[in-house]
Design a protein around this motif. Sequence first.
Motif, PDB file in Angstrom:
ATOM      1  N   ARG A   5      20.074  37.963   0.528  1.00  0.00           N
ATOM      2  CA  ARG A   5      20.999  38.572   0.874  1.00  0.00           C
ATOM      3  C   ARG A   5      20.331  40.278   0.478  1.00  0.00           C
ATOM      4  N   MET A   6      19.340  40.830   0.833  1.00  0.00           N
ATOM      5  CA  MET A   6      18.858  41.900   1.894  1.00  0.00           C
ATOM      6  C   MET A   6      20.053  41.998   2.953  1.00  0.00           C
ATOM      7  N   ALA A   7      19.869  41.049   3.636  1.00  0.00           N
ATOM      8  CA  ALA A   7      20.104  41.047   5.487  1.00  0.00           C
ATOM      9  C   ALA A   7      21.564  41.367   4.911  1.00  0.00           C
ATOM     10  N   ALA A   8      22.630  40.523   4.073  1.00  0.00           N
ATOM     11  CA  ALA A   8      23.881  40.004   4.421  1.00  0.00           C
ATOM     12  C   ALA A   8      24.513  41.966   3.998  1.00  0.00           C
ATOM     13  N   LYS A   9      23.162  42.149   2.712  1.00  0.00           N
ATOM     14  CA  LYS A   9      23.648  43.689   1.851  1.00  0.00           C
ATOM     15  C   LYS A   9      23.445  44.799   2.884  1.00  0.00           C
ATOM     16  N   ALA A  10      22.679  44.454   3.816  1.00  0.00           N
ATOM     17  CA  ALA A  10      22.116  45.543   5.277  1.00  0.00           C
ATOM     18  C   ALA A  10      23.384  46.099   6.111  1.00  0.00           C
ATOM     19  N   LEU A  11      24.586  44.420   6.517  1.00  0.00           N
ATOM     20  CA  LEU A  11      25.380  44.352   7.326  1.00  0.00           C
ATOM     21  C   LEU A  11      26.355  45.080   6.784  1.00  0.00           C
ATOM     22  N   ALA A  12      26.853  44.808   5.263  1.00  0.00           N
ATOM     23  CA  ALA A  12      27.476  45.633   4.593  1.00  0.00           C
ATOM     24  C   ALA A  12      27.989  47.166   4.810  1.00  0.00           C
ATOM     25  N   THR A  13      26.532  47.679   4.040  1.00  0.00           N
ATOM     26  CA  THR A  13      26.041  48.642   3.616  1.00  0.00           C
ATOM     27  C   THR A  13      25.386  49.322   5.241  1.00  0.00           C
ATOM     28  N   GLY A  14      24.983  48.796   5.663  1.00  0.00           N
ATOM     29  CA  GLY A  14      24.007  49.918   6.778  1.00  0.00           C
ATOM     30  C   GLY A  14      22.832  50.037   6.649  1.00  0.00           C
ATOM     31  N   ASN A  15      21.949  49.585   5.604  1.00  0.00           N
ATOM     32  CA  ASN A  15      20.684  49.483   4.894  1.00  0.00           C
ATOM     33  C   ASN A  15      21.006  49.001   3.517  1.00  0.00           C
ATOM     34  N   SER A  16      19.671  47.890   3.617  1.00  0.00           N
ATOM     35  CA  SER A  16      18.604  47.894   2.030  1.00  0.00           C
ATOM     36  C   SER A  16      17.510  47.964   2.180  1.00  0.00           C
ATOM     37  N   THR A  17      16.844  47.521   0.829  1.00  0.00           N
ATOM     38  CA  THR A  17      15.501  47.510   1.162  1.00  0.00           C
ATOM     39  C   THR A  17      15.433  46.204  -0.186  1.00  0.00           C
ATOM     40  N   SER A  18      14.286  45.592  -0.041  1.00  0.00           N
ATOM     41  CA  SER A  18      14.171  44.677  -1.346  1.00  0.00           C
ATOM     42  C   SER A  18      12.672  44.741  -1.904  1.00  0.00           C
ATOM     43  N   GLU A  19      12.389  44.302  -3.051  1.00  0.00           N
ATOM     44  CA  GLU A  19      11.546  44.680  -4.123  1.00  0.00           C
ATOM     45  C   GLU A  19      10.717  44.003  -3.746  1.00  0.00           C
ATOM     46  N   LYS A  20       9.309  43.586  -4.082  1.00  0.00           N
ATOM     47  CA  LYS A  20       8.046  43.243  -3.717  1.00  0.00           C
ATOM     48  C   LYS A  20       8.893  41.495  -2.932  1.00  0.00           C
ATOM     49  N   THR A  21       7.962  41.474  -2.086  1.00  0.00           N
ATOM     50  CA  THR A  21       8.640  39.124  -1.749  1.00  0.00           C
ATOM     51  C   THR A  21       7.257  38.666  -1.047  1.00  0.00           C
ATOM     52  N   GLU A  22       7.776  37.577  -1.390  1.00  0.00           N
ATOM     53  CA  GLU A  22       5.869  36.649  -1.004  1.00  0.00           C
ATOM     54  C   GLU A  22       6.415  36.131   0.257  1.00  0.00           C
ATOM     55  N   LEU A  23       5.511  36.948   1.320  1.00  0.00           N
ATOM     56  CA  LEU A  23       5.702  35.779   2.409  1.00  0.00           C
ATOM     57  C   LEU A  23       5.083  34.493   2.337  1.00  0.00           C
ATOM     58  N   ALA A  24       4.845  33.587   3.064  1.00  0.00           N
ATOM     59  CA  ALA A  24       4.368  32.456   3.411  1.00  0.00           C
ATOM     60  C   ALA A  24       3.361  31.781   2.733  1.00  0.00           C
ATOM     61  N   ASN A  25       2.348  33.144   3.945  1.00  0.00           N
ATOM     62  CA  ASN A  25       0.957  33.206   3.168  1.00  0.00           C
ATOM     63  C   ASN A  25       1.164  33.493   1.878  1.00  0.00           C
ATOM     64  N   GLY A  26       1.598  33.605   0.599  1.00  0.00           N
ATOM     65  CA  GLY A  26       1.483  34.781  -0.273  1.00  0.00           C
ATOM     66  C   GLY A  26       0.817  35.577  -0.258  1.00  0.00           C
ATOM     67  N   LYS A  27       0.874  36.446   0.523  1.00  0.00           N
ATOM     68  CA  LYS A  27       1.178  37.463   0.326  1.00  0.00           C
ATOM     69  C   LYS A  27       2.525  39.029  -0.275  1.00  0.00           C
ATOM     70  N   LYS A  28       2.575  39.649  -0.712  1.00  0.00           N
ATOM     71  CA  LYS A  28       3.487  40.474  -1.039  1.00  0.00           C
ATOM     72  C   LYS A  28       3.781  41.850  -0.069  1.00  0.00           C
ATOM     73  N   VAL A  29       4.971  41.761  -0.128  1.00  0.00           N
ATOM     74  CA  VAL A  29       5.440  42.910   0.785  1.00  0.00           C
ATOM     75  C   VAL A  29       6.132  43.722   0.340  1.00  0.00           C
ATOM     76  N   ASP A  30       6.706  44.936   1.039  1.00  0.00           N
ATOM     77  CA  ASP A  30       8.012  45.581   0.874  1.00  0.00           C
ATOM     78  C   ASP A  30       8.656  44.902   2.280  1.00  0.00           C
ATOM     79  N   LEU A  31       9.905  45.219   1.954  1.00  0.00           N
ATOM     80  CA  LEU A  31      11.149  44.814   2.672  1.00  0.00           C
ATOM     81  C   LEU A  31      12.033  46.034   3.537  1.00  0.00           C
ATOM     82  N   THR A  32      11.928  47.197   4.130  1.00  0.00           N
ATOM     83  CA  THR A  32      13.431  47.831   4.929  1.00  0.00           C
ATOM     84  C   THR A  32      14.061  47.500   5.803  1.00  0.00           C
ATOM     85  N   ALA A  33      15.258  47.189   5.443  1.00  0.00           N
ATOM     86  CA  ALA A  33      16.158  46.530   7.064  1.00  0.00           C
ATOM     87  C   ALA A  33      17.151  47.583   7.138  1.00  0.00           C
TER      88      ALA A  33
END
Length: 474
Positions: free
Chosen positions: A223-251
């Motif tokens: 959803r974050m990627a789709a929003k970035a393609l539609a508006t030019g940029n987007s961010t996400s809340e804390k997102t869990e990686l496959a290794n369990g680490k929580k990260v923030d994403l900016t696209a």
Amino acid sequence: MDASSHSSPPRSSFREAEKHLSGLDAQTVASLIEQSSDIAVIIENGLVKDVAIASEDLRRSGFANGWIGRPWIDTVSSDSRTKIEALLSAGDNAAPVRPRQVNHPSGGVRDVPVSYRTVKTPARGPVIALGRDLREISELQQRLVKAQQDIERDYARLRKAEGRYKMIFEAVADPILIVTAEELHVEAANRSAGKALGIEPDRLSRADFPGLFAPRAARVVERMAAKALATGNSTSEKTELANGKKVDLTASVFGQGLDARLVIKIGGEGIGPHQGDDDRAQLLRALEDLPDAFVVTDEDLRILAANRAFLEMAHLSEEEHATGARLSQYLGRSTTDLNVLISTLKTNGTARNFATVLRDRFNAEEQVEVSAVSTSIARPGFYAFSVRIVTRRFATEPPPGEELPRSVDHLTNLVGRMPLKDIVRDSTTLIERLCVEAALKLTDDNRASAAEILGLSRQGLYSKLKRFGIDDKA
């Protein structure tokens, strides 16, 4: 069956030329010759007897003025004279010869290129040269060459820009991924991204981007990627990686349509730049100003970065001239030198005072000492090399007043620091001196007896005494 199906293919010359063409008069033949070429020349005994020009452009430019009565060979440039000789001597009877391109000097900046065929008339008659103006073809060729050179220059600029982009991309402390907009596949990842995700950057290439996250977080990423393609940029809340680490994403998006790409920046606690970055920047500046050469290469020994001292040693004006080149182009007497050095690095992680040579771009050599470190022993990484010129230290001729090497240990220590031929020369000099000193000692400094037991003339002994700096005692 139709008789025409048995007819033979067209011939390369007329079957019954005499029957059909014998009635042609000289004016008709002349008209045929004029119309079949841009310029026609009649030559007899090497002299131009007549000229006909069908090309309006050539006529307007005054081409061939003053040719009649001159040797045909004198109407062309010096590099075309041998071709004129070949045209006049080749062929016999009325058989045409292979065309040759010659250049006629003109009043303009460039010569006029003309392709000639010659036909010899029977009974030792004149030679007829039929010429075709090649200026249009020459201009097209020059345009093609210029276009090719422009393309090569643009390609070189693109490659240089791509090299800078890759260096900057790798140097950025923030973890960054380049992701295709349509398939959401990872196209590139810098080292910081590999560390943040716990995956080698090479293994990240073409990886499924949502697959890097925990199953319940994959939809959030899409959803974050789709929003970035539609508006030019987007961010996400804390997102869990496959290794369990929580990260923030900016696209953010660059490009359009199918060529669009997402630039994904990964943030979070313990990820990205940290407090020591200012110290690192100062360290990098210090390495740039270091008087010894400093070079960083990848695992294939391709240069990634070099300081000013290395560029000066190699006589290179800009770092871009060294970036991407193989280290073996500048360092090592042969590939064996570097193979030994890299083998030591892979085994021990470091190497000290390795003796070899450094070549500049003009192939001039300097004796150098190299110390090096590998960023990783267990897996491929990067190599850093410190290079110091030591030519004076290992000079083969000792300064006045200094002793020559006096031990075998000293000579064997020179292995790897000097070429074998220089070590052998020094060894011979050492042995000669030791033998002269031993002979003088045995004869109680009697020069005549010392020369005799050494098998030398007295003058030869005195020459060696002077060479080795042994004082002449009364």
